[in-house]
Design a protein around this motif. Structure first.
Motif, PDB file in Angstrom:
ATOM      1  N   TRP A 177       0.837  -1.187   0.000  1.00 11.35           N
ATOM      2  CA  TRP A 177       0.000   0.000   0.000  1.00 11.35           C
ATOM      3  C   TRP A 177       0.881   1.249   0.000  1.00 11.35           C
ATOM      4  O   TRP A 177       2.046   1.210   0.383  1.00 11.35           O
ATOM      5  CB  TRP A 177      -0.942   0.030   1.207  1.00 11.35           C
ATOM      6  CG  TRP A 177      -0.226   0.102   2.533  1.00 11.35           C
ATOM      7  CD1 TRP A 177       0.160  -0.937   3.319  1.00 11.35           C
ATOM      8  CD2 TRP A 177       0.214   1.290   3.211  1.00 11.35           C
ATOM      9  NE1 TRP A 177       0.807  -0.490   4.445  1.00 11.35           N
ATOM     10  CE2 TRP A 177       0.853   0.872   4.398  1.00 11.35           C
ATOM     11  CE3 TRP A 177       0.138   2.644   2.916  1.00 11.35           C
ATOM     12  CZ2 TRP A 177       1.411   1.774   5.299  1.00 11.35           C
ATOM     13  CZ3 TRP A 177       0.685   3.542   3.817  1.00 11.35           C
ATOM     14  CH2 TRP A 177       1.305   3.098   5.004  1.00 11.35           C
ATOM     15  N   GLY A 178       0.295   2.344  -0.427  1.00 12.89           N
ATOM     16  CA  GLY A 178       1.000   3.614  -0.412  1.00 12.89           C
ATOM     17  C   GLY A 178       0.004   4.750  -0.541  1.00 12.89           C
ATOM     18  O   GLY A 178      -0.977   4.645  -1.289  1.00 12.89           O
ATOM     19  N   THR A 179       0.236   5.822   0.181  1.00  4.59           N
ATOM     20  CA  THR A 179      -0.662   6.965   0.111  1.00  4.59           C
ATOM     21  C   THR A 179      -0.479   7.673  -1.236  1.00  4.59           C
ATOM     22  O   THR A 179       0.639   8.010  -1.615  1.00  4.59           O
ATOM     23  CB  THR A 179      -0.378   7.958   1.248  1.00  4.59           C
ATOM     24  OG1 THR A 179       1.022   8.270   1.249  1.00  4.59           O
ATOM     25  CG2 THR A 179      -0.736   7.350   2.596  1.00  4.59           C
ATOM     26  N   LYS A 180      -1.576   7.877  -1.967  1.00  2.00           N
ATOM     27  CA  LYS A 180      -1.496   8.536  -3.266  1.00  2.00           C
ATOM     28  C   LYS A 180      -1.188  10.015  -3.105  1.00  2.00           C
ATOM     29  O   LYS A 180      -0.388  10.583  -3.838  1.00  2.00           O
ATOM     30  CB  LYS A 180      -2.818   8.352  -4.022  1.00  2.00           C
ATOM     31  CG  LYS A 180      -3.105   6.913  -4.415  1.00  2.00           C
ATOM     32  CD  LYS A 180      -4.415   6.818  -5.188  1.00  2.00           C
ATOM     33  CE  LYS A 180      -4.699   5.382  -5.591  1.00  2.00           C
ATOM     34  NZ  LYS A 180      -5.981   5.261  -6.355  1.00  2.00           N
ATOM     35  N   ASN A 181      -1.828  10.651  -2.143  1.00  2.89           N
ATOM     36  CA  ASN A 181      -1.612  12.070  -1.882  1.00  2.89           C
ATOM     37  C   ASN A 181      -1.027  12.241  -0.478  1.00  2.89           C
ATOM     38  O   ASN A 181      -1.172  11.372   0.380  1.00  2.89           O
ATOM     39  CB  ASN A 181      -2.928  12.850  -1.992  1.00  2.89           C
ATOM     40  CG  ASN A 181      -3.562  12.696  -3.360  1.00  2.89           C
ATOM     41  OD1 ASN A 181      -2.905  12.850  -4.382  1.00  2.89           O
ATOM     42  ND2 ASN A 181      -4.864  12.383  -3.381  1.00  2.89           N
ATOM     43  N   ALA A 182      -0.369  13.365  -0.278  1.00  9.48           N
ATOM     44  CA  ALA A 182       0.222  13.639   1.034  1.00  9.48           C
ATOM     45  C   ALA A 182      -0.871  13.819   2.087  1.00  9.48           C
ATOM     46  O   ALA A 182      -1.932  14.389   1.813  1.00  9.48           O
ATOM     47  CB  ALA A 182       1.093  14.889   0.970  1.00  9.48           C
ATOM     48  N   ILE A 183      -0.597  13.306   3.293  1.00  8.68           N
ATOM     49  CA  ILE A 183      -1.511  13.456   4.423  1.00  8.68           C
ATOM     50  C   ILE A 183      -1.008  14.610   5.280  1.00  8.68           C
ATOM     51  O   ILE A 183       0.152  14.616   5.702  1.00  8.68           O
ATOM     52  CB  ILE A 183      -1.560  12.169   5.260  1.00  8.68           C
ATOM     53  CG1 ILE A 183      -1.914  10.969   4.375  1.00  8.68           C
ATOM     54  CG2 ILE A 183      -2.555  12.304   6.402  1.00  8.68           C
ATOM     55  CD1 ILE A 183      -1.810   9.647   5.109  1.00  8.68           C
ATOM     56  N   ASN A 184      -1.857  15.592   5.539  1.00  7.30           N
ATOM     57  CA  ASN A 184      -1.461  16.739   6.359  1.00  7.30           C
ATOM     58  C   ASN A 184      -1.657  16.413   7.831  1.00  7.30           C
ATOM     59  O   ASN A 184      -2.785  16.388   8.327  1.00  7.30           O
ATOM     60  CB  ASN A 184      -2.270  17.978   5.965  1.00  7.30           C
ATOM     61  CG  ASN A 184      -1.881  18.497   4.592  1.00  7.30           C
ATOM     62  OD1 ASN A 184      -0.707  18.511   4.238  1.00  7.30           O
ATOM     63  ND2 ASN A 184      -2.866  18.927   3.820  1.00  7.30           N
ATOM     64  N   ILE A 185      -0.555  16.169   8.527  1.00 10.49           N
ATOM     65  CA  ILE A 185      -0.587  15.849   9.952  1.00 10.49           C
ATOM     66  C   ILE A 185      -0.569  17.149  10.755  1.00 10.49           C
ATOM     67  O   ILE A 185       0.341  17.968  10.575  1.00 10.49           O
ATOM     68  CB  ILE A 185       0.611  14.968  10.349  1.00 10.49           C
ATOM     69  CG1 ILE A 185       0.661  13.708   9.478  1.00 10.49           C
ATOM     70  CG2 ILE A 185       0.543  14.602  11.824  1.00 10.49           C
ATOM     71  CD1 ILE A 185      -0.548  12.829   9.581  1.00 10.49           C
TER      72      ILE A 185
END
Length: 321
Positions: free
Chosen positions: A103-111
């Protein structure tokens, strides 16, 4: 004519099996006289009639339907008394193996992060493992309306909720967002628990979840690299000295070029040191030395007048040497 019609026999088996499939439904053919059930390693065969489970067969092998399978089915065993045509039952073949998915995040996650109004954007990659855990739930929620179910179907469900779950466990653990890889194991365990709870609703268990890497924006990565480089500067001179001494000690013919280059570096460093020493000016508090080797103070200890190299103070006459 008994249970089956006098037609050509057929084989009930998982046709065109693929490793990425969790189940496949045999539902478009009639079970005829002389038919056989084939169950391969890593498979279970579930007989269904009118949407209900009639029996589950876990042993691998080839079985005669009339003598080895039908007598053990709860409802269909009655078919052997008076039905002259074949049975149009469904057979659900289930992959019992544990499957691993990348798996991999397609878009950046804003933490969320203090001082960063928009949060810290990160991307993450890893793997998760899954397997079918509850046949009844699976049939009720998925297999009742689908002919097959692949790992991509599972992955799409996981990815639809993964971003929020990742954000939840990073914030919940209160981890340093600039050092998430160190805490990846603890964060992964929390994510696995949440995903497993959600996927249990369709009869699938998430048996493992791992975070392999966390990537930051390019600017953050460059700053981290620069900070790491700066932290080494304090030991860089010592490292160069040891490296050159080691090169000189290996005076073999094979390493002559390295030795010559190291020697040139040492010579340049020594020459530079000598120039620096020659350019140093004597400080005001240093003493002057006469031709006879006697040291005279630059200032009279009695009155403080400046001395030009004489043995007596020109102001108060005190003896200076």
């Amino acid at each position: 004519m008994g249970l089956f019609s006098n037609q050509f026999s057929n084989v009930v088996e998982w046709e065109e099996f693929r490793d990425d499939m969790l189940f496949w439904k045999w539902d478009n053919k009639e079970i005829k006289k002389g038919s056989r059930l084939v169950v391969r390693m890593g498979q279970d065969a579930i007989f269904m009639y009118n949407g209900k489970i009639e029996g589950i067969f876990k042993d691998e092998g080839s079985f005669d339907m009339e003598s080895e399978i039908i007598p053990f089915l709860s409802t269909l065993k009655g078919f052997r008394f008076g039905f002259n045509s074949g049975i149009r039952a469904e057979v659900l073949f289930v992959n019992t193996k544990e499957l691993t998915v990348k798996w991999g995040t397609k878009n950046a996650i804003n933490i969320p992060s203090p001082g960063l109004p928009g949060g810290m954007p990160i991307k993450s990659f890893g793997t998760f493992c899954c397997k079918i855990s509850d046949y009844e739930v699976l049939i009720d929620k998925i297999a009742g309306i689908k002919k097959q179910f692949t790992i991509e179907d599972v992955k799409s469900r996981i990815m639809s909720m993964l971003d929020q779950v990742i954000m939840k466990w990073i914030v919940k653990e209160g981890k340093d967002i600039f050092n998430l890889q160190v805490n990846a194991f603890e964060i992964s365990k929390g994510i696995q628990e949440d995903l497993d709870m959600e996927m249990e609703k369709i009869g699938i268990a998430i048996t493992n979840f791992t975070i392999s890497s966390v990537s930051y924006p390019k600017e953050i990565q460059e700053m981290a690299t620069k900070a790491a480089s700066h932290s080494m500067i304090g030991d860089m001179n010592k490292y160069n000295q040891v490296a050159m001494a080691d090169s000189l000690s290996k005076g073999s013919s094979g390493g002559s070029m390295a030795s010559d280059m190291a020697g040139m570096q040492v010579g340049m460093m020594m020459g530079q040191q000598m120039v620096e020493n020659m350019n140093k000016k004597p400080q005001n508090n240093e003493t002057q030395e006469s031709s006879s080797g006697e040291k005279k103070p630059n200032f009279c200890p009695n009155c403080g007048a400046k001395n030009e190299g004489s043995n007596f103070c020109p102001n108060c006459g005190a003896k200076l040497a």
